[in-house]
Design an enzyme around this catalytic site. Structure first.
Site, PDB file in Angstrom:
ATOM      1  CE  LYS A   1      -3.315  -2.690  -0.249  1.00 15.17           C
ATOM      2  NZ  LYS A   1      -4.273  -3.328   1.024  1.00 15.17           N
TER       3      LYS A   1
HETATM    4  C1  LIG Z   1      -5.454  -4.323   1.414  1.00 15.96           C
HETATM    5  C2  LIG Z   1      -6.935  -4.176   1.441  1.00 15.96           C
HETATM    6  C3  LIG Z   1      -7.563  -4.754   2.335  1.00 15.96           C
HETATM    7  C4  LIG Z   1      -7.040  -5.380   3.723  1.00 15.96           C
HETATM    8  O1  LIG Z   1      -5.966  -4.875   4.474  1.00 15.96           O
HETATM    9  P1  LIG Z   1      -5.003  -5.517   5.279  1.00 15.96           P
HETATM   10  O2  LIG Z   1      -4.125  -4.536   5.917  1.00 15.96           O
HETATM   11  O3  LIG Z   1      -3.965  -6.472   4.176  1.00 15.96           O
HETATM   12  O4  LIG Z   1      -5.734  -6.279   6.253  1.00 15.96           O
HETATM   13  C5  LIG Z   1      -8.935  -4.441   2.358  1.00 15.96           C
HETATM   14  N1  LIG Z   1      -9.626  -3.894   1.198  1.00 15.96           N
HETATM   15  C6  LIG Z   1      -8.833  -3.550   0.134  1.00 15.96           C
HETATM   16  C7  LIG Z   1      -9.392  -2.795  -0.804  1.00 15.96           C
HETATM   17  C8  LIG Z   1      -7.359  -3.758   0.181  1.00 15.96           C
HETATM   18  O5  LIG Z   1      -6.649  -3.073  -1.015  1.00 15.96           O
END
Ligand SMILES: *Cc1c(COP(=O)(O)O)cnc(C)c1O
Length: 379
Positions: free
Chosen positions: A183
């Protein structure tokens, strides 16, 4: 590391590491001063009144559905073009996710589809800022107001994006972020929720800590050991070690978003001229922060191109399998192929190309050149 170009990658500086080590040597590894510092900085950067740090993006989504009181019998509308965790956060509360289709140009939730899915049981509505592009919040807010729904944003892709003068974190009543390494910024694992509503913020802080409150007046009356568990909660706390990293990473967000935009524009230049690969459409009024760079491969060759790129050291990926097509949802919520035709068609065509702040010009040129090579061989 192999020399495969990944679709996303984190950047940790020596200074980031020094700061984490400093916290490791301090008295507080968790529930200490770094948590509030990270939350304060996050609310400054997003412009939201409150920020609540949690242990993952998935935990962020769950504290949201818990804080707004989603319960068995409720329905929550979720776009099917997302990671499964968005819908799962509804199921964790014993409620039913109802899948809305997306718009063909942007793959963002389609307000017309949302209207069709609203019933007497609908309590809330999730937007997902797919690939980093904000949804049509003007229209989604109107729908939410008309039907008395809480508007939520799975903003795990869109930290650093803007919509009509608002920043991600301000778009919806509650907004969820993830700090997984792919991210925009990372804490290893981690997440955050932003809101302007003090009651929601308070409930989320209780829920992330076993449902426990410490009332200072009661503590004075009963003794410093006193606490009460007022609700069923979880341990969704983020450590001080992770928050220290997050604080440092936030400083670099705007530069990194700039870099992502440059890469996206370079791809756009190439693919806008293509007759077989199309970039996603850009919605008026929104500034995409490009968590992903997604193209649609329109010649029926997505799978072949994906395979070719992988064989040539390029880590392209597919985001996402529409959630209503997963066996779990078919089995437990009777979802089926055919109910979200736009997302289903897109699923056969989408490909996420590498995009990350440290991507070099040479890596970018290699991706573009390899795609050209594939086309020349195929024709
Ligand atoms: C990455 C992501 C999540 C989950 O995040 P984590 O930190 O991996 O639990 C949820 N929704 C979307 C759209 C994502 O890209």
């Amino acid at each position: 590391m192999s020399d495969t170009i990944p679709y996303g990658r984190q950047l940790i500086s020596d200074e980031d590491i020094d700061e984490v080590v400093r916290v490791l040597r301090s008295d507080w590894l968790t529930t200490g001063p770094q948590v509030e510092k990270f939350e304060e900085k996050f609310s400054q950067i997003t412009g939201a009144k409150y920020a609540v740090a949690v242990s993952s993006g998935t935990a962020a989504l769950h504290v949201i559905t818990a804080a707004i009181g989603i319960q068995p019998g409720d329905e929550v509308i979720v776009p099917t073009m997302t990671f499964a965790a968005t819908a799962n956060s509804v199921v964790y509360q014993g409620a039913t996710p109802v899948f809305a289709d997306v718009l063909p140009e942007t793959l963002l939730i389609d307000p017309a589809s949302v209207r069709k899915k609203i019933t007497k049981k609908t309590k809330a509505l999730y937007a997902v800022d797919y690939a980093g592009q904000p949804c049509n919040y003007q229209e989604l807010r109107r729908i939410a107001n008309e039907h008395g729904l809480i508007l939520m944003d799975d903003a795990c892709h869109s930290l650093g994006s803007e919509y009509q003068g608002l920043r991600a974190g301000q778009f919806a009543d509650l907004n969820a972020f993830s700090f997984h390494p792919v991210k925009h910024i990372t804490t290893g694992e981690g997440g955050m929720v932003t809101t302007d509503n003090p009651d929601f913020a308070k409930r989320m802080k209780t829920f992330r800590n076993h449902g426990i409150t410490t009332n200072h007046r009661e503590r004075e009356l009963q003794g410093a050991w006193f606490y009460e568990m007022v609700d069923l909660g979880f341990n969704y706390r983020l450590t001080d070690i992770q928050c220290a990293l997050g604080i440092r990473q936030l400083d670099k967000l705007s530069d990194w978003v700039k870099k992502r935009k440059q890469i996206a524009h370079a791809y756009d230049e190439v693919f806008q001229k293509s007759d077989w690969i199309k970039p996603l459409g850009i919605q008026e009024g929104s500034k995409n922060s490009y968590h992903l760079y997604v193209v649609r491969v329109q010649s029926g060759q997505r799978d072949a191109l994906h395979k070719y790129l992988r064989a040539h050291g390029i880590g392209a990926n597919v985001h996402y399998i529409p959630v209503h097509l997963h066996p779990y949802y078919k089995k437990n919520f009777a979802t089926q192929f055919g109910q979200c035709p736009v997302a289903e068609k897109a699923y056969g065509e989408i490909l996420s190309l590498p995009i990350f702040p440290t991507m070099t010009d040479a890596q970018l040129a290699k991706v573009i050149q390899t795609i050209h090579q594939f086309r020349e061989r195929a024709s």
